[in-house]
Write a protein that holds these residues in place. Structure first.
Motif, PDB file in Angstrom:
ATOM      1  N   THR A 364       0.839  -1.210   0.000  1.00 28.56           N
ATOM      2  CA  THR A 364       0.000   0.000   0.000  1.00 28.56           C
ATOM      3  C   THR A 364       0.869   1.254   0.000  1.00 28.56           C
ATOM      4  N   GLU A 365       1.908   1.268   0.851  1.00 23.51           N
ATOM      5  CA  GLU A 365       2.821   2.424   0.904  1.00 23.51           C
ATOM      6  C   GLU A 365       3.461   2.677  -0.455  1.00 23.51           C
ATOM      7  N   HIS A 366       3.951   1.611  -1.085  1.00 23.15           N
ATOM      8  CA  HIS A 366       4.614   1.774  -2.385  1.00 23.15           C
ATOM      9  C   HIS A 366       3.644   2.291  -3.438  1.00 23.15           C
ATOM     10  N   SER A 367       2.391   1.843  -3.369  1.00 23.28           N
ATOM     11  CA  SER A 367       1.381   2.350  -4.312  1.00 23.28           C
ATOM     12  C   SER A 367       1.144   3.842  -4.079  1.00 23.28           C
ATOM     13  N   LEU A 368       1.104   4.248  -2.805  1.00 25.71           N
ATOM     14  CA  LEU A 368       0.911   5.673  -2.489  1.00 25.71           C
ATOM     15  C   LEU A 368       2.077   6.503  -3.011  1.00 25.71           C
ATOM     16  N   LEU A 369       3.309   6.001  -2.823  1.00 27.17           N
ATOM     17  CA  LEU A 369       4.493   6.739  -3.279  1.00 27.17           C
ATOM     18  C   LEU A 369       4.503   6.865  -4.798  1.00 27.17           C
ATOM     19  N   GLU A 370       4.025   5.829  -5.490  1.00 28.80           N
ATOM     20  CA  GLU A 370       4.008   5.855  -6.959  1.00 28.80           C
ATOM     21  C   GLU A 370       2.758   6.518  -7.523  1.00 28.80           C
ATOM     22  N   GLY A 371       1.724   6.664  -6.677  1.00 27.82           N
ATOM     23  CA  GLY A 371       0.480   7.282  -7.147  1.00 27.82           C
ATOM     24  C   GLY A 371      -0.398   6.334  -7.921  1.00 27.82           C
ATOM     25  N   LEU A 400       0.300   9.795   4.897  1.00 31.37           N
ATOM     26  CA  LEU A 400       1.056   9.461   3.683  1.00 31.37           C
ATOM     27  C   LEU A 400       0.185   9.659   2.440  1.00 31.37           C
ATOM     28  N   LEU A 401      -1.070   9.256   2.531  1.00 26.33           N
ATOM     29  CA  LEU A 401      -2.021   9.457   1.435  1.00 26.33           C
ATOM     30  C   LEU A 401      -2.188  10.948   1.144  1.00 26.33           C
ATOM     31  N   SER A 486       8.942  14.546  -6.722  1.00 25.03           N
ATOM     32  CA  SER A 486       9.358  13.172  -6.997  1.00 25.03           C
ATOM     33  C   SER A 486       9.854  13.027  -8.436  1.00 25.03           C
ATOM     34  N   ARG A 487       9.142  13.679  -9.356  1.00 28.23           N
ATOM     35  CA  ARG A 487       9.552  13.596 -10.769  1.00 28.23           C
ATOM     36  C   ARG A 487      10.878  14.326 -11.005  1.00 28.23           C
ATOM     37  N   ARG A 488      10.999  15.515 -10.400  1.00 24.42           N
ATOM     38  CA  ARG A 488      12.207  16.319 -10.655  1.00 24.42           C
ATOM     39  C   ARG A 488      13.462  15.705 -10.037  1.00 24.42           C
ATOM     40  N   LEU A 489      13.292  15.049  -8.883  1.00 24.01           N
ATOM     41  CA  LEU A 489      14.463  14.478  -8.198  1.00 24.01           C
ATOM     42  C   LEU A 489      14.571  12.961  -8.368  1.00 24.01           C
ATOM     43  N   ASN A 490      13.640  12.391  -9.127  1.00 26.70           N
ATOM     44  CA  ASN A 490      13.608  10.936  -9.332  1.00 26.70           C
ATOM     45  C   ASN A 490      13.607  10.196  -7.978  1.00 26.70           C
ATOM     46  N   LEU A 491      12.659  10.550  -7.125  1.00 27.63           N
ATOM     47  CA  LEU A 491      12.589   9.954  -5.789  1.00 27.63           C
ATOM     48  C   LEU A 491      12.017   8.536  -5.826  1.00 27.63           C
ATOM     49  N   VAL A 492      11.197   8.255  -6.850  1.00 26.53           N
ATOM     50  CA  VAL A 492      10.636   6.898  -6.976  1.00 26.53           C
ATOM     51  C   VAL A 492      11.282   6.281  -8.210  1.00 26.53           C
TER      52      VAL A 492
END
Length: 616
Positions: A364-371, A400-401, A486-492
């Protein structure tokens, strides 16, 4: 297993000096009250004090009996009472009650209050108001920094987070500045200081002013770069489940001042055991930064190696056995004891995490981080709340959500809030208020969907005619902009191959390859770029003031180049063991040595417990 450091890594400064200084100052203050005395210690100072001066040291300086401050009438018969306390009004009022009760009973005693790390005017005002200002002597024990390990130093101020970020009380900012100033005076001038966050800026300015007021003396620089970061710059990292060994031990057994108490389920006896967790523990030092999935294989290999070392005794003659007993046996027994403890701790972690449907939680956490699959995530959170699994875990997932989605849709917010209050109690209305104030759990306003917000931010970022963006960005206060960051820093990290946790390739391994901690990514980027150049969009999305300052020069080129690769990172508002593991990984990869200074060690439970509604 344990990753080897680059050979050119510099040596860390010796921080044991901080302990010696604190101990010597405390002894000096105790001797200001000559003769036998009883010492009353505030509960949350007992563990830090134990690391600085143990009971026998205190006894040598005429401390007769030790008591814990318990806010009730005292039983001491001593003529001299000494109080070692934090500068808290509640504690000072209790001391006033003790002194006034003695006055009423016609008992004469001498009282001394030692405030640590500093005393505040409000405390002295209470003494005056209660009529005992002239009956007590007050002092400050400037105990700012407690070294927990070779590369971790704590201010042991867990209240810093709530006081500063929720209540807006900035009294601890000068304390953080003084701690930085102490490191500056002992370990030489810093060459460059970078920071992000309002609190970081104020702490640096306080340190800079104290340096300017003090004596300037030439000394060897042992620390090159300093990075100050506010906890509210990155809330996502402490809200993610920890999966490195040290983080899991902290989550389950609660590491306090570098020590942990393992219960009978770990020790395989009927007693609990207090264990110091640091680099001196050879077994722990090799697994502390490892992803938990690698720990069992390492421990079983270690057990086999140990058995082989024991088996060497067979076939030895008398002389060889004598050498073995005198040189190796003690070390093997110690290693065997530690190995058995860490195997017990790992089994206990495994049992608890299996019970909590840990894999489902991580998914669930990973899904939240990835959207991805947000509706499924919301259903999982609802089920978690309705089953009343754990209030803190439910709050953690809700926050987190909210942060990853830049706020909840109004219908989701209202529905989840109602379910939470029905499950855990309506007194948590105040908790929801606190979380909203912090920007941790918010409702999207009309016209503030994620896409609209990102368009707004993008417009501001690209508007070259904009001079001061402060006013425009204040309208975006408390918005996380996580997806854009997240997109600009490639966090995921996006990878088609499965992430190999045995051979990690970046800092994302601390979250099973799903997320690079924002705080650590910022530090990496600033060090790479030697400043904030090229990170304008990132700092605007974060909506926090950033700064960079150049300071002293090292005495020679070699010393300077060595110190440049020693980086001190100060977290204001707490730091997790996961972040420390990520920085150690970054240091090994890039030839840096990181020293982490934090107001306190934190995790999702401590962070959220600090924000629970308190009726004061």
């Amino acid at each position: 297993m344990a990753h080897s450091a680059r050979r050119d890594c510099p040596e860390l400064p010796d921080f044991s000096l901080l302990k010696r200084l604190a101990r010597d100052q405390l002894i000096y203050l105790l001797e200001q009250l000559p003769g036998k005395k009883d010492l009353f210690i505030e509960a949350d100072l007992m563990s830090p004090l134990d690391r600085i001066a143990n009971v026998s040291t205190l006894k040598q300086h005429e401390v007769d009996k030790l008591y814990k401050v318990e806010y009730k009438p005292i039983i001491s018969t001593s003529d001299q009472l000494c109080f070692l306390i934090r500068p808290r009004i509640q504690t000072v009022k209790w001391i006033c009650d003790v002194a006034n009760a003695d006055k009423a009973a016609g008992k004469f005693r001498r009282y001394k209050i030692i405030f640590t790390p500093q005393k505040f005017y409000a405390c002295e005002a209470i003494l005056e108001e209660q009529g005992i200002f002239g009956d007590v002597t007050t002092d400050e024990w400037a105990f700012y920094l407690l070294p927990l390990d070779d590369d971790i130093i704590s201010l042991e101020l867990p209240e810093f987070f709530r006081d500063n970020f929720l209540a807006g009380d900035q009294r601890w900012v000068r304390t953080a500045g003084s701690a930085l100033h102490l490191l500056h005076s002992l370990y030489g001038p810093f060459s460059k200081v970078y920071g992000i966050g309002r609190c970081a800026k104020m702490a640096y300015e306080s340190c800079r002013d104290q340096v300017a007021e003090g004596e300037q003396r030439a000394q060897k620089a042992e620390i090159g770069n300093v990075f100050l970061i506010d906890r509210d710059v990155d809330f996502v990292t402490p809200l993610c489940s920890q999966v490195v060994y040290e983080g899991l031990v902290d989550d389950i057994f609660k590491i306090k001042c570098g020590c942990v108490e393992f219960g009978p389920e770990v020790t395989s006896s009927d007693k609990s055991l207090k264990v110091m967790l640091n680099s001196q523990d050879k077994v722990f030092n090799e697994i502390r930064n490892e992803h938990f999935s690698n720990v069992f294989s390492f421990l079983s290999q270690k057990a086999r190696n140990l058995q082989t070392a024991y088996d060497k005794r067979r076939g030895m003659d008398i002389k060889q056995i004598k050498t073995f007993v005198s040189e190796e046996l003690k070390g093997l027994k110690q290693e065997h004891r530690l190995l058995s403890l860490h195997i017990g701790a790992s089994e206990s972690i495994m049992k608890k995490k299996t019970k909590q449907d840990f894999q489902e939680m991580l998914k669930t956490e990973h899904s939240l981080l990835e959207g991805f699959e947000l509706r499924e995530c919301i259903s999982f959170i609802e089920e978690h709340i309705n089953r009343q699994v754990s209030m803190i875990e439910s709050l953690r997932l809700l926050c987190l959500l909210s942060i990853t989605e830049n706020g909840l849709l109004p219908k989701d917010y209202r529905s989840l809030k109602a379910q939470f209050l029905q499950s855990y109690g309506v007194e948590h209305l105040l908790t929801f208020y606190n979380l909203r104030q912090m920007g941790l759990l918010v409702e999207q306003q009309p016209g503030e969907t994620l896409t609209v917000m990102e368009t707004k931010v993008g417009k501001l970022v690209n508007d070259k005619t904009a001079g001061k963006l402060t006013d425009a960005f204040s309208s975006l206060a408390k918005k996380s902009n996580f997806r854009a960051l997240s997109r600009r820093l490639n966090l995921v990290p996006k990878s088609d191959d499965e992430y190999d946790l045995r051979v990690p390739k970046d800092m994302a391994y601390i979250f099973s390859g799903a997320y690079v901690p924002l705080s650590c990514k910022l530090i990496e980027q600033v060090l790479e770029r030697d400043g904030w150049t090229g990170l304008d969009e990132v700092t605007r999305l974060l909506n926090c003031p950033e700064f960079a300052a150049t300071a002293g020069n090292g005495p020679d080129v070699k010393a300077k180049s060595d110190s440049q690769r020693i980086v001190l990172v100060m977290f204001l508002g707490g730091c997790t063991f996961s972040e420390i593991s990520a920085l150690r990984f970054l240091g090994r990869e890039r030839g840096y040595k990181f020293i982490v200074v934090t107001t306190a060690i934190t995790n999702s439970s401590r962070l959220l417990e600090a924000l629970l509604g308190k009726h004061e």
